[in-house]
Every structure is written in C-alpha cells, then in structure tokens.
Design an enzyme around this catalytic site. Structure first.
Site, PDB file in Angstrom:
ATOM      1  N   GLU A 169       0.832  -1.121  -0.065  1.00 25.56           N
ATOM      2  CA  GLU A 169       0.269   0.004  -0.105  1.00 25.56           C
ATOM      3  C   GLU A 169       0.849   1.230  -0.093  1.00 25.56           C
ATOM      4  O   GLU A 169       1.975   1.254   0.429  1.00 25.56           O
ATOM      5  CB  GLU A 169      -0.832  -0.091   1.369  1.00 25.56           C
ATOM      6  CG  GLU A 169      -1.549  -1.133   1.188  1.00 25.56           C
ATOM      7  CD  GLU A 169      -2.547  -1.157   2.755  1.00 25.56           C
ATOM      8  OE1 GLU A 169      -3.687  -1.642   2.596  1.00 25.56           O
ATOM      9  OE2 GLU A 169      -1.902  -0.724   3.861  1.00 25.56           O
ATOM     10  N   ASP A 185      -5.218  -8.080   6.124  1.00 29.31           N
ATOM     11  CA  ASP A 185      -6.316  -8.990   5.784  1.00 29.31           C
ATOM     12  C   ASP A 185      -5.597 -10.365   5.536  1.00 29.31           C
ATOM     13  O   ASP A 185      -6.561 -11.452   5.705  1.00 29.31           O
ATOM     14  CB  ASP A 185      -6.741  -8.500   4.369  1.00 29.31           C
ATOM     15  CG  ASP A 185      -7.570  -7.226   4.370  1.00 29.31           C
ATOM     16  OD1 ASP A 185      -8.284  -6.976   5.250  1.00 29.31           O
ATOM     17  OD2 ASP A 185      -7.379  -6.068   3.504  1.00 29.31           O
TER      18      ASP A 185
END
Length: 402
Positions: A169, A185
């Site tokens: 990210e 996640d």
C-alpha cells in the site's frame, strides 16, 4: 518527530479512501481500517517531485517474470484510477470489462531482470499475482461513479480466491511517499519495499524460511489452524471470524479479565494529547485527562478489526486512546503493563490467549516489523516507511523458500 502513535490519526483511514472515492468490494468482503502515515508536510519544507521511479524486482525464486502480473490501482483527486504500463493515470471505466466481465489492468514485467516503471501522485495498492491474472471488475458505485471491486482472498466465493496474490500500500503526493507491506487482511506473497530519498530505508523482508515458518506457526495453534489455506495464504483472524473459521468469543476471557482488573486499578495511556488515566466505571472503560473518553467492552471482532467499540475517530483524543488499547489487546500486554503503550517487543504475545496470527507475522520478518493488525503501527512496530523527498521506490518479490 513524535512517535507515530502520538501523531494525528488521519492515517487510520482506509488507504484507498484517501482520494475521496469509496472502493467497491464484493458484498462478502470488508477492508480493515489500516493504520496509515500522517502525510502532512507541516514543518517540513521538502516537496516530493513526481512522478516517482518504481522498480519491480522478482527474486521469488519460484516464478519467472512471465508468471508475475502487476496492478497499480487506487485514487487520485476523488476518482478511482489505475496506472498504465507507460506510467500514466487512467480512470476506471465500466467499459473496460471484457467479455468475461472483468478488466485486464495487468502490467507485465520485463522479459528478464528488473522492471522499471513510473508512479504518479495517487493513493493505492500495488497488487502482484503469480501464475494467474487477477479479476478486477469495474462497477458503478452508489454515486454513479466507476469503481473497482478489489480481490478478497479471504472470501471463498471471490473469483480471486484460487489465485496466489498479495499487495503493498502507498500514498504518494507532494508531501512524500508513505508506504507499507500489509498482512492486515491476509498474507501470501513475501515482498519488501525499499525507499530512497532523504534516507535509504527498507521494510517487509522476511528472514530465511520466514514464509514457511509463519504458515507452520499459525497451523500449530488449534484455534488458528483453519486460517491456513493450503500453501496459498493465511487469512487474518477477523476475516476468519466472519467466515465462521474462527471463534467469535476467542478473546472474551482476556477482555473480561481486563475489564475486571481495571475496575480496581488505573490504566494509563499516553498520546501526543497527554496522559489519560482510566478505570472501568459501570460497564465502560472511562479515561480522564486532556479530555474524557470512554469505551464499551469490545468483542473479539472489535479487537481483531480495531473497530466497533474500539473504533478510532480522527479526533486527537478518543482515536489515539482507542489505537493504543487495540494494540494492547492484540499484543496481550494490557494486564501485564498498566502503562501503555508498551515499547518492548519482548513482552508482546506472551500469553496463550493472544493474536497468534500477528505474532507469526512479526516472527517471520527480518526486522520484527509487520502489519499484523490495523493498529500495529502503535509504538512503530509496523512494516511502514516514509520519505518527504523520495527519489525512488523498489518493490521486491522476495524468496518463497530459504
């Protein structure tokens, strides 16, 4: 510079929402409230020049360049965008869906050696898939704008569930580059980030054998074993809970003991706003200090997602206290350390009832830093780096074995 948990909580928003657009995800999928960098340039004269050179290195040892597919997707100025192979931004369009109902936004790697790309200003994710391409579907969101459905590797009905994939990210703007490798996640593909500029930094690299060790560590804890999906991925326990793979009351005894213990003694939490002193009064954990903040007893899901009764609003008071509490629950340090946050990693995950998934993620990395849960950046234990004057970023697929 203040410790990250003592800085404003603007970073504690979903990364892909920073551009102002909502991300469309499959109905069964949710995205955790990632802990992100404070991207304010206040007090720093540096201005990042764009675009930023991006280098992709395939050191996986298990997949050739032709088997690696790259996707750079996210937001800029309130619209959802993707990066093309030539480094330009293109808007997401429903017309991009092919006859199979999915887009093909894949960027191929060079035939051999390093792949050099260009990264424009945007907030987003760099996805990699190995062997097969990912299926991103362009849809129309509730406001009538084009948006993407992102892979949800923890959802068995998701079309990308069988595909080996993972992501990093980032937010890149005039304030600099703010980036991380994430396991919030799930964890599947080992990768590291190197960021050059005012400093030369790296994060995310696994130690030798780290991937196999992480899978083994999660598998050997009975309650966490169902989170292991063959040799493909580890699913974070929050998503496992939602899928019926993980006990909804797993952390209840620890949570109850925290509530009981701090009915009769103080817990202090220090943030940049000052020190908050709390006790359980009635059914709420109430803190006095620079402001009064209180929390209802969280559920196991609240702790794992750092949400619900532990949600962290961007208010400078409740948010930072919630983040520190969330970290303390996941690291199981709240009972042993009545002054939070704790900064000695040797005291983390020492109880049987703990977040064994996050524990395994940290044990697998060379520097002990990982994003095993959303507030793992508390006390700077996340696989996160930033630079206000970046000159280049390298994403490396590191060895699967050895």
């Amino acid at each position: 510079m203040a410790p990250r948990h003592q800085r404003p909580l603007g970073r504690r928003r979903l990364l892909l929402a920073l551009g102002g657009a909502a991300v469309a995800v499959p109905a069964a999928a949710t995205l955790a409230p990632y802990a992100l960098a404070d991207t304010s340039a206040a007090g720093d004269a540096s201005v990042a020049a764009g675009p930023l050179p991006l280098t992709i290195v395939n050191d996986s040892g298990s997949f050739g360049n032709a088997s690696v597919h790259l996707y750079i997707v996210g937001n800029q100025d309130g619209r959802q965008v993707r990066v093309t192979p030539d480094g330009t931004l293109a808007p997401i369009a429903v017309s991009d869906n092919g006859s199979d109902g999915f887009t093909d936004y894949a960027i191929s790697l060079a035939g051999s050696g390093e792949t050099r790309l260009s990264l424009p200003y945007m907030s987003g994710r760099i996805y990699v898939s190995l062997g097969e391409k990912l299926k991103f579907k362009a849809v129309t969101d509730g406001n009538g704008n084009a948006a993407l459905q992102y892979p949800a590797g923890w959802v068995t009905s998701d079309p990308n569930y069988p595909v080996l994939h993972d992501c990093a990210e980032f937010t890149y703007n005039a304030s600099g580059m703010f980036c991380n490798t994430t396991m919030v996640d799930m964890f599947s593909v080992p990768m590291s980030i190197r960021l050059t500029g005012a400093k030369d930094q790296s994060t995310g690299r696994l130690r030798a054998g780290g991937r196999a060790d992480a899978f083994a560590a999660v598998r050997q804890v009975e309650q966490f074993a169902p989170l292991v999906v063959d040799d493909r991925r580890l699913i974070a326990p929050g998503h496992g809970l939602d899928a019926g793979l993980f006990a909804k009351d797993y952390l209840a005894p620890y949570i109850d003991e925290v509530w009981s213990t701090y009915t009769g003694r103080d817990l202090t939490v220090t943030t940049n706003a000052g020190t908050f002193t709390g006790r359980v009064r009635g059914d709420r954990f109430t803190f006095d200090g620079p402001a009064q903040v209180s929390f209802a007893k969280p559920s196991t899901r609240d702790v794992l997602f750092c949400d619900g009764n532990l949600a962290a609003p961007n208010d400078g008071t409740t948010g930072p206290v919630a983040a520190v509490l969330g970290a303390g629950f996941n690291r199981s340090t709240l009972l042993s350390h009545p002054a939070q946050p704790t900064t000695d990693a040797g005291t983390f995950y020492r109880t049987d009832l703990t977040n064994h998934y996050a524990k395994a993620m940290h044990a697998a990395t060379a520097d002990g830093k990982a994003y095993g849960f959303a507030f793992d950046d508390v006390a700077d234990f996340a696989s996160y780096i930033q630079d206000t004057a970046p000159t280049g970023i390298t994403l490396t697929l590191t060895p699967f074995e050895g």
